[in-house]
Scaffold this motif. Structure first.
Motif, PDB file in Angstrom:
ATOM      1  N   ASN A 224       0.824  -1.202   0.000  1.00  0.00           N
ATOM      2  CA  ASN A 224       0.000   0.000   0.000  1.00  0.00           C
ATOM      3  C   ASN A 224       0.865   1.261   0.000  1.00  0.00           C
ATOM      4  OD1 ASN A 224      -2.844  -0.686   0.024  1.00  0.00           O
ATOM      5  ND2 ASN A 224      -2.432  -1.701   1.985  1.00  0.00           N
ATOM      6  N   PRO A 225       0.313   2.355  -0.492  1.00  0.00           N
ATOM      7  CA  PRO A 225       1.042   3.624  -0.401  1.00  0.00           C
ATOM      8  C   PRO A 225       1.276   4.029   1.054  1.00  0.00           C
ATOM      9  CG  PRO A 225      -0.746   3.778  -2.014  1.00  0.00           C
ATOM     10  CD  PRO A 225      -0.935   2.486  -1.261  1.00  0.00           C
ATOM     11  N   THR A 226       2.256   4.857   1.250  1.00  0.00           N
ATOM     12  CA  THR A 226       2.511   5.435   2.567  1.00  0.00           C
ATOM     13  C   THR A 226       2.236   6.940   2.568  1.00  0.00           C
ATOM     14  OG1 THR A 226       4.850   5.694   1.989  1.00  0.00           O
ATOM     15  CG2 THR A 226       4.217   3.693   3.183  1.00  0.00           C
ATOM     16  N   ALA A 227       2.235   7.541   1.370  1.00  0.00           N
ATOM     17  CA  ALA A 227       1.977   8.978   1.277  1.00  0.00           C
ATOM     18  C   ALA A 227       1.696   9.360  -0.166  1.00  0.00           C
ATOM     19  CB  ALA A 227       3.176   9.775   1.795  1.00  0.00           C
ATOM     20  N   VAL A 228       0.888  10.412  -0.330  1.00  0.00           N
ATOM     21  CA  VAL A 228       0.716  11.037  -1.642  1.00  0.00           C
ATOM     22  C   VAL A 228       1.708  12.184  -1.702  1.00  0.00           C
ATOM     23  CG1 VAL A 228      -0.855  12.229  -3.207  1.00  0.00           C
ATOM     24  CG2 VAL A 228      -1.734  10.430  -1.705  1.00  0.00           C
ATOM     25  N   LEU A 229       2.721  12.046  -2.547  1.00  0.00           N
ATOM     26  CA  LEU A 229       3.777  13.053  -2.612  1.00  0.00           C
ATOM     27  C   LEU A 229       3.341  14.280  -3.401  1.00  0.00           C
ATOM     28  CD1 LEU A 229       6.808  10.669  -3.283  1.00  0.00           C
ATOM     29  CD2 LEU A 229       5.977  11.545  -1.087  1.00  0.00           C
ATOM     30  N   THR A 230       2.720  14.048  -4.558  1.00  0.00           N
ATOM     31  CA  THR A 230       2.214  15.156  -5.377  1.00  0.00           C
ATOM     32  C   THR A 230       0.888  14.732  -5.991  1.00  0.00           C
ATOM     33  OG1 THR A 230       3.254  14.431  -7.456  1.00  0.00           O
ATOM     34  CG2 THR A 230       4.575  15.835  -5.994  1.00  0.00           C
ATOM     35  N   ALA A 231       0.032  15.715  -6.242  1.00  0.00           N
ATOM     36  CA  ALA A 231      -1.232  15.453  -6.931  1.00  0.00           C
ATOM     37  C   ALA A 231      -1.699  16.740  -7.597  1.00  0.00           C
ATOM     38  CB  ALA A 231      -2.297  14.942  -5.964  1.00  0.00           C
ATOM     39  N   ASP A 246     -12.959  16.529 -11.461  1.00  0.00           N
ATOM     40  CA  ASP A 246     -11.719  16.514 -12.220  1.00  0.00           C
ATOM     41  C   ASP A 246     -11.861  15.772 -13.540  1.00  0.00           C
ATOM     42  OD1 ASP A 246     -12.082  14.395 -10.279  1.00  0.00           O
ATOM     43  OD2 ASP A 246     -10.152  13.589 -10.924  1.00  0.00           O
ATOM     44  N   LYS A 247     -11.323  16.374 -14.590  1.00  0.00           N
ATOM     45  CA  LYS A 247     -11.299  15.740 -15.916  1.00  0.00           C
ATOM     46  C   LYS A 247     -10.078  14.847 -16.049  1.00  0.00           C
ATOM     47  CE  LYS A 247      -9.846  18.047 -19.513  1.00  0.00           C
ATOM     48  NZ  LYS A 247      -9.748  18.997 -20.649  1.00  0.00           N
ATOM     49  N   THR A 248      -8.971  15.288 -15.478  1.00  0.00           N
ATOM     50  CA  THR A 248      -7.718  14.534 -15.554  1.00  0.00           C
ATOM     51  C   THR A 248      -6.924  14.765 -14.283  1.00  0.00           C
ATOM     52  OG1 THR A 248      -5.728  14.162 -16.890  1.00  0.00           O
ATOM     53  CG2 THR A 248      -6.496  16.422 -16.708  1.00  0.00           C
ATOM     54  N   PHE A 249      -6.083  13.803 -13.930  1.00  0.00           N
ATOM     55  CA  PHE A 249      -5.240  13.985 -12.749  1.00  0.00           C
ATOM     56  C   PHE A 249      -3.906  13.278 -12.930  1.00  0.00           C
ATOM     57  CE2 PHE A 249      -6.112   9.689 -11.469  1.00  0.00           C
ATOM     58  CZ  PHE A 249      -5.144   9.365 -10.528  1.00  0.00           C
ATOM     59  N   TRP A 250      -2.920  13.771 -12.199  1.00  0.00           N
ATOM     60  CA  TRP A 250      -1.592  13.162 -12.102  1.00  0.00           C
ATOM     61  C   TRP A 250      -1.266  13.061 -10.613  1.00  0.00           C
ATOM     62  CZ3 TRP A 250      -3.000  17.097 -15.254  1.00  0.00           C
ATOM     63  CH2 TRP A 250      -2.820  16.933 -16.644  1.00  0.00           C
ATOM     64  N   ALA A 251      -0.664  11.981 -10.210  1.00  0.00           N
ATOM     65  CA  ALA A 251      -0.282  11.844  -8.804  1.00  0.00           C
ATOM     66  C   ALA A 251       0.983  11.006  -8.688  1.00  0.00           C
ATOM     67  CB  ALA A 251      -1.412  11.197  -8.001  1.00  0.00           C
ATOM     68  N   THR A 252       1.779  11.318  -7.700  1.00  0.00           N
ATOM     69  CA  THR A 252       2.964  10.544  -7.362  1.00  0.00           C
ATOM     70  C   THR A 252       2.811  10.063  -5.929  1.00  0.00           C
ATOM     71  OG1 THR A 252       4.309  11.961  -8.778  1.00  0.00           O
ATOM     72  CG2 THR A 252       5.472  10.540  -7.232  1.00  0.00           C
ATOM     73  N   LEU A 253       2.967   8.765  -5.730  1.00  0.00           N
ATOM     74  CA  LEU A 253       2.777   8.181  -4.409  1.00  0.00           C
ATOM     75  C   LEU A 253       4.033   7.435  -3.962  1.00  0.00           C
ATOM     76  CD1 LEU A 253      -0.159   8.265  -5.872  1.00  0.00           C
ATOM     77  CD2 LEU A 253      -0.846   6.784  -3.991  1.00  0.00           C
ATOM     78  N   ALA A 254       4.294   7.493  -2.679  1.00  0.00           N
ATOM     79  CA  ALA A 254       5.337   6.661  -2.084  1.00  0.00           C
ATOM     80  C   ALA A 254       4.674   5.415  -1.537  1.00  0.00           C
ATOM     81  CB  ALA A 254       6.036   7.420  -0.958  1.00  0.00           C
ATOM     82  N   LEU A 255       5.307   4.251  -1.772  1.00  0.00           N
ATOM     83  CA  LEU A 255       4.781   2.992  -1.284  1.00  0.00           C
ATOM     84  C   LEU A 255       5.799   2.311  -0.388  1.00  0.00           C
ATOM     85  CD1 LEU A 255       3.618   3.354  -4.413  1.00  0.00           C
ATOM     86  CD2 LEU A 255       2.509   1.203  -3.834  1.00  0.00           C
ATOM     87  N   GLU A 256       5.344   1.267   0.295  1.00  0.00           N
ATOM     88  CA  GLU A 256       6.236   0.459   1.109  1.00  0.00           C
ATOM     89  C   GLU A 256       7.367  -0.086   0.233  1.00  0.00           C
ATOM     90  OE1 GLU A 256       3.621  -2.505   2.684  1.00  0.00           O
ATOM     91  OE2 GLU A 256       2.256  -1.011   3.523  1.00  0.00           O
ATOM     92  N   ASN A 257       8.471  -0.420   0.850  1.00  0.00           N
ATOM     93  CA  ASN A 257       9.643  -0.997   0.172  1.00  0.00           C
ATOM     94  C   ASN A 257      10.293  -0.024  -0.813  1.00  0.00           C
ATOM     95  OD1 ASN A 257       9.113  -3.536   1.472  1.00  0.00           O
ATOM     96  ND2 ASN A 257       7.511  -3.903  -0.041  1.00  0.00           N
ATOM     97  N   ASP A 258      10.165   1.290  -0.537  1.00  0.00           N
ATOM     98  CA  ASP A 258      10.823   2.332  -1.323  1.00  0.00           C
ATOM     99  C   ASP A 258      10.386   2.355  -2.789  1.00  0.00           C
ATOM    100  OD1 ASP A 258      12.368   3.197   0.879  1.00  0.00           O
ATOM    101  OD2 ASP A 258      13.791   1.567   0.523  1.00  0.00           O
ATOM    102  N   ILE A 259       9.151   2.023  -3.044  1.00  0.00           N
ATOM    103  CA  ILE A 259       8.601   2.056  -4.405  1.00  0.00           C
ATOM    104  C   ILE A 259       7.939   3.412  -4.640  1.00  0.00           C
ATOM    105  CG2 ILE A 259       6.927   1.013  -5.987  1.00  0.00           C
ATOM    106  CD1 ILE A 259       7.244  -1.591  -4.373  1.00  0.00           C
ATOM    107  N   ILE A 260       8.136   3.954  -5.827  1.00  0.00           N
ATOM    108  CA  ILE A 260       7.461   5.189  -6.227  1.00  0.00           C
ATOM    109  C   ILE A 260       6.425   4.840  -7.297  1.00  0.00           C
ATOM    110  CG2 ILE A 260       7.721   7.431  -7.365  1.00  0.00           C
ATOM    111  CD1 ILE A 260       8.762   7.408  -4.540  1.00  0.00           C
TER     112      ILE A 260
END
Length: 395
Positions: A224-231, A246-260
């Motif tokens: 699972n994610p640990t944080a929403v870094l950008t949205a 919203d018509k469109t979105f972009w998001a960057t999330l941090a997940l467990e095990n250092d996954i982006i």
């Protein structure tokens, strides 16, 4: 090309059950009742039901009695209910075993809770609810009543995406570093006035294609994610009624095990030069320590897909795989759709058998949690919670 055309033919014209199965159908069949006349119902339920000996298209309900009657006749339901009490009349029918709920997102909670209250199992379209709290309440009630609820993330039941996960889980490519998922639809897919543009009904890109991107990310990462870094999101239109849609979105999330994780969805990709429709994006790409794997068309892989594996290192060669059936499995045909595999699993679960795979309650609740977290980060806010209140003494 021959295999592709054969799949298309069988998807559109599923083979009829052998006569010997009709007796079995009468003895074991689950009678499905459908709430509403959604456009997705033929693909999700009607056509798959034609090849499942334990499924009967029993009843359909809409707010308009004539529409319900016409829909039932067109798609082969035995009964129809209509008018203001149509949905409840279907739920109250003692012959209905399962309720399929493809209503607008904002109505999922109310009518799923009412179906569970009526003792029915529920096949629930995604996203399950407008909020994680509502999803938790649904599964709590289902647990108390010993009923089955499945959020219909149909792609999860197909061999294609499961093959991608098997490659990742095998360790061949090493630890996952980055996962990016894109799901877009061309302009016109959701026309003006479509329910997907209604805030009150739970509309928005993050709720519609976006909930898939969150789910794919979590599924392939096995965490699972640990944080929403950008949205960041763009509203459907500048009109006040669409300020939170919203018509469109972009998001960057941090997940467990250092996954982006990098997510993008768009419910209305603009036409090229205002004339040429854009091809939808349906990709998930995973970068690992020792290479990468990408799947094209994770959403509806039964039509066509390919899995590209690029291992790093001397002597390692790029390869392309496809998976339309599970190797050695007793169930499944190359032309089975994601929805047909999903129906197989759902019926197995209700009938007390072990399904090939499943979307657990915790999975659904977590998915809604992170959809809400993205909305919180980009400022659009969660969709409104249902006004329906379930009373324990009503059980």
């Amino acid at each position: 090309m021959g295999a592709f055309l054969c799949r298309i033919y069988h998807i559109s014209n599923p083979p009829k059950l052998e006569p010997t199965n009709h007796t079995e159908r009468k003895l074991k069949a689950l009678r499905f009742g459908c709430l509403g006349a959604a456009k997705i119902t033929p693909a999700v339920l009607v056509r798959p039901a034609h090849t499942h000996s334990e499924v009967v298209l029993y009843a359909v309900a809409t707010r308009d009695a004539k529409r319900a009657e016409a829909y039932a006749k067109e798609h082969g339901f035995q009964k129809s209910y209509g008018g203001e009490t149509g949905y409840q009349d279907l739920i109250d029918d003692p012959d209905v075993d399962v309720v399929y709920n493809p209503l607008p997102n904002g109505l999922h909670f109310e009518w799923t809770m009412k179906a569970l209250k009526g003792g029915k199992h529920v096949l629930l379209e995604k996203p399950a609810t407008n909020t994680a709290a509502e999803a938790a309440a649904i599964y709590a009630l289902a647990g108390r009543k010993n009923l089955v609820v499945l959020e219909a993330f149909h792609y999860r039941f197909h061999p294609a995406v499961q093959r991608v996960k098997a490659i990742l889980d095998s360790g061949e490519l090493g630890a996952i570093k980055n996962i990016s998922v894109d799901l877009t639809a061309p302009e016109g897919t959701a026309p003006e006035g479509d329910i997907r543009w209604s805030y009150d009904l739970g509309g928005g890109s993050t709720m519609d294609p976006g909930c898939y991107t969150v789910n794919v990310l979590r599924y392939l990462a096995s965490s699972n994610p640990t944080a929403v870094l950008t949205a960041r999101a763009i509203p459907y239109s500048p009109r006040p009624e669409h300020a939170q849609v919203d018509k469109t979105f972009w998001a960057t999330l941090a997940l467990e095990n250092d996954i982006i994780g990098e997510l993008h969805s768009n419910l209305s990709e603009p036409k090229i030069f205002g004339i040429i429709p854009r091809m939808p994006k349906l990709q998930a790409r995973v970068q690992c320590e020792k290479g990468s794997v990408e799947i094209f068309n994770f959403l509806i892989p039964h039509y066509y897909h390919y899995i590209t594996v690029k291992p790093k290192g001397k002597g390692k060669r790029r390869r392309v795989e496809k998976a339309y059936t599970f190797k050695g499995a007793a169930k499944g045909e190359e032309w089975w759709t994601t929805y047909r595999y999903q129906l197989e699993a759902f019926v197995d679960k209700v009938q007390g058998r072990t399904p090939q795979t499943w979307v657990e309650p915790e999975d659904t609740i977590a998915n809604m949690k992170w959809v809400e977290a993205i909305y919180a980060k980009d400022g659009f806010g969660s969709r409104p919670a249902s006004k329906y209140v379930y009373h324990e003494d009503a059980e």
